[in-house]
Design a protein around this motif. Structure first.
Motif, mmCIF file in Angstrom:
data_model
loop_
_atom_site.group_PDB
_atom_site.id
_atom_site.type_symbol
_atom_site.label_atom_id
_atom_site.label_comp_id
_atom_site.label_asym_id
_atom_site.label_seq_id
_atom_site.Cartn_x
_atom_site.Cartn_y
_atom_site.Cartn_z
ATOM 1 N N ILE A 1 -70.071 94.305 99.892
ATOM 2 C CA ILE A 1 -68.794 94.156 99.928
ATOM 3 C C ILE A 1 -68.072 92.992 99.478
ATOM 4 N N VAL A 2 -68.634 91.775 99.806
ATOM 5 C CA VAL A 2 -68.169 90.546 99.596
ATOM 6 C C VAL A 2 -68.314 90.260 97.905
ATOM 7 N N GLN A 3 -69.209 90.657 97.425
ATOM 8 C CA GLN A 3 -69.380 90.569 96.011
ATOM 9 C C GLN A 3 -68.271 91.477 95.349
ATOM 10 N N PHE A 4 -68.008 92.641 95.715
ATOM 11 C CA PHE A 4 -66.827 93.264 95.207
ATOM 12 C C PHE A 4 -65.643 92.704 95.356
ATOM 13 N N ALA A 5 -65.122 91.922 96.348
ATOM 14 C CA ALA A 5 -64.175 91.204 96.539
ATOM 15 C C ALA A 5 -64.000 90.050 95.670
ATOM 16 N N GLY A 6 -64.853 89.560 95.116
ATOM 17 C CA GLY A 6 -64.768 88.565 93.923
ATOM 18 C C GLY A 6 -65.250 87.164 94.366
ATOM 19 N N GLU A 7 -65.215 86.487 93.338
ATOM 20 C CA GLU A 7 -66.002 84.931 93.383
ATOM 21 C C GLU A 7 -64.964 84.066 94.604
ATOM 22 N N GLN A 8 -63.561 84.258 94.470
ATOM 23 C CA GLN A 8 -62.876 83.424 95.323
ATOM 24 C C GLN A 8 -63.119 83.720 96.743
ATOM 25 N N VAL A 9 -63.118 85.056 96.917
ATOM 26 C CA VAL A 9 -63.389 85.548 98.432
ATOM 27 C C VAL A 9 -64.849 85.228 98.832
ATOM 28 N N GLU A 10 -65.897 85.179 97.854
ATOM 29 C CA GLU A 10 -67.251 84.951 98.039
ATOM 30 C C GLU A 10 -67.235 83.171 98.575
ATOM 31 N N ARG A 11 -66.576 82.349 97.968
ATOM 32 C CA ARG A 11 -66.487 80.971 98.187
ATOM 33 C C ARG A 11 -65.873 80.661 99.501
ATOM 34 N N ALA A 12 -65.076 81.488 99.814
ATOM 35 C CA ALA A 12 -64.093 81.470 101.089
ATOM 36 C C ALA A 12 -64.332 82.049 102.268
ATOM 37 N N ILE A 13 -65.646 82.856 102.216
ATOM 38 C CA ILE A 13 -65.723 83.775 103.125
ATOM 39 C C ILE A 13 -66.052 83.363 104.667
ATOM 40 N N ASP A 14 -66.341 82.018 104.855
ATOM 41 C CA ASP A 14 -66.589 81.506 106.142
ATOM 42 C C ASP A 14 -65.294 80.454 106.363
ATOM 43 N N THR A 15 -64.195 80.779 105.707
ATOM 44 C CA THR A 15 -62.780 79.990 105.716
ATOM 45 C C THR A 15 -61.953 80.815 106.559
ATOM 46 N N ALA A 16 -60.906 80.630 107.573
ATOM 47 C CA ALA A 16 -60.130 81.272 108.252
ATOM 48 C C ALA A 16 -59.158 82.050 107.051
ATOM 49 N N VAL A 17 -58.789 83.103 107.627
ATOM 50 C CA VAL A 17 -58.107 84.041 106.426
ATOM 51 C C VAL A 17 -56.570 83.439 106.335
ATOM 52 N N SER B 1 -55.046 83.652 100.022
ATOM 53 C CA SER B 1 -53.857 84.150 99.263
ATOM 54 C C SER B 1 -53.576 85.503 99.344
ATOM 55 N N SER B 2 -52.542 86.001 99.308
ATOM 56 C CA SER B 2 -52.385 87.582 99.637
ATOM 57 C C SER B 2 -53.250 88.414 98.843
ATOM 58 N N GLY B 3 -53.527 87.940 97.426
ATOM 59 C CA GLY B 3 -54.388 88.689 96.629
ATOM 60 C C GLY B 3 -55.850 88.537 97.049
ATOM 61 N N MET B 4 -56.282 87.515 97.819
ATOM 62 C CA MET B 4 -57.836 87.362 98.257
ATOM 63 C C MET B 4 -57.830 88.337 99.543
ATOM 64 N N LYS B 5 -56.738 88.598 100.218
ATOM 65 C CA LYS B 5 -56.741 89.548 101.533
ATOM 66 C C LYS B 5 -56.730 90.697 100.861
ATOM 67 N N VAL B 6 -56.016 91.233 99.868
ATOM 68 C CA VAL B 6 -56.081 92.546 99.457
ATOM 69 C C VAL B 6 -57.474 92.866 98.887
ATOM 70 N N ARG B 7 -58.163 92.014 98.047
ATOM 71 C CA ARG B 7 -59.311 92.258 97.716
ATOM 72 C C ARG B 7 -60.627 92.578 98.684
ATOM 73 N N LEU B 8 -60.274 91.773 99.573
ATOM 74 C CA LEU B 8 -61.315 92.058 101.019
ATOM 75 C C LEU B 8 -61.097 93.097 101.400
ATOM 76 N N GLY B 9 -59.653 93.614 101.758
ATOM 77 C CA GLY B 9 -59.389 95.052 102.358
ATOM 78 C C GLY B 9 -59.969 95.741 101.696
ATOM 79 N N PHE B 10 -59.687 95.942 100.060
ATOM 80 C CA PHE B 10 -59.961 97.224 99.388
ATOM 81 C C PHE B 10 -61.663 97.076 99.603
#
Length: 246
Positions: A131-147, A151-160
């Motif tokens: 799931i995290v890999q699908f969301a992309g590198e930015q989300v992978e690097r920030a996965i343990d950071t508060a949402v 960015s709005s794009g990162m939230k959309v990627r993780l949500g999808f």
């Protein structure tokens, strides 16, 4: 399973423009057969059936009730008239960052949102990396950071990424492929193709005609909250073009 997967029977919902307005009892009695001032019906007297495996595009101008219809199917809204019956669980690709808590990390939100949609912790642990890999590198690097720092794009990627991993048979999509960059949209397309190849049922709201003709065989055209065309995608788009040109 026999019978339609989704069934709407004279479906209607009423909204209030000014929620602070309170009608007196006398007003309600006098106006019981009319629509009181300040209220309107984004959808009314809508009936249709969708069978398992159908791919349906919902077409219409802005404000004609398309997104409202998806929320009624998802159970987010309750109809004021008629009924909507859904036989099967729904994967709602609607507001993709809905349910996120800004105070939680991406990792914690993955478990929270997945759990809200019925996925158990064991399933989410097994598919976490995917799931995290699908969301992309930015989300992978920030996965343990508060949402809240996403960015709005990162939230959309993780949500999808989360919602697209639901095993539910019904997909509801509202302009999902309009978000993100070209690379992410291609991921979306590939995921939708895979899910439809598994026999999922799709109801898609989109202004992108290429998406509608690519993914949908059937079209529903809504005009002023009424279902006026239930046919092919080409027929629904034709009605839409005629309305725009009037």
């Amino acid at each position: 399973m026999t019978g339609p997967l989704i069934e709407a029977d004279r479906l209607g919902i009423r909204f209030v423009r000014n929620r602070r307005r309170q009608l007196r009892l006398r007003d309600l009695l006098i106006r019981r057969n009319t629509t009181p001032a300040g209220q309107f019906w984004p959808l009314r007297d809508v009936s249709f059936e969708i069978a398992a495996g159908d791919t349906v595009g919902v077409v219409g101008r802005n404000g004609t009730g398309k997104s409202t219809l998806l929320r009624l199917i998802a159970g987010v809204l309750i109809p004021d008239e008629g009924r909507i019956r859904v036989r099967g669980e729904v994967a709602p690709l609607l507001e993709l960052s809905a349910g996120f808590s800004n105070d939680l990390t991406g990792r914690e939100n993955l478990y929270l949102v997945g759990g809200l949609h019925g996925l158990d912790a064991g399933y989410l642990r097994r598919h976490f990396d995917e799931i995290v890999q699908f969301a992309g590198e930015q989300v992978e690097r920030a996965i343990d950071t508060a949402v809240r720092h996403y960015s709005s794009g990162m939230k959309v990627r993780l949500g999808f990424a989360i919602i697209s991993h639901l095993p539910h048979p019904i997909l509801l999509m509202d302009e999902v492929t309009a978000v993100g960059d070209a690379e992410f949209r291609q991921k979306c397309y590939g995921t939708i193709d895979r899910l439809l190849g598994e026999g999922r049922t799709l109801v898609l709201v989109s202004h992108n005609e290429k998406d509608l003709t690519r993914f949908c065989r059937r079209g529903l055209y809504l005009d002023a909250g009424r279902l006026t065309v239930d046919g092919t995608v080409a027929e629904a788009l034709g009605a839409y073009h005629d309305a725009v040109q009037r």
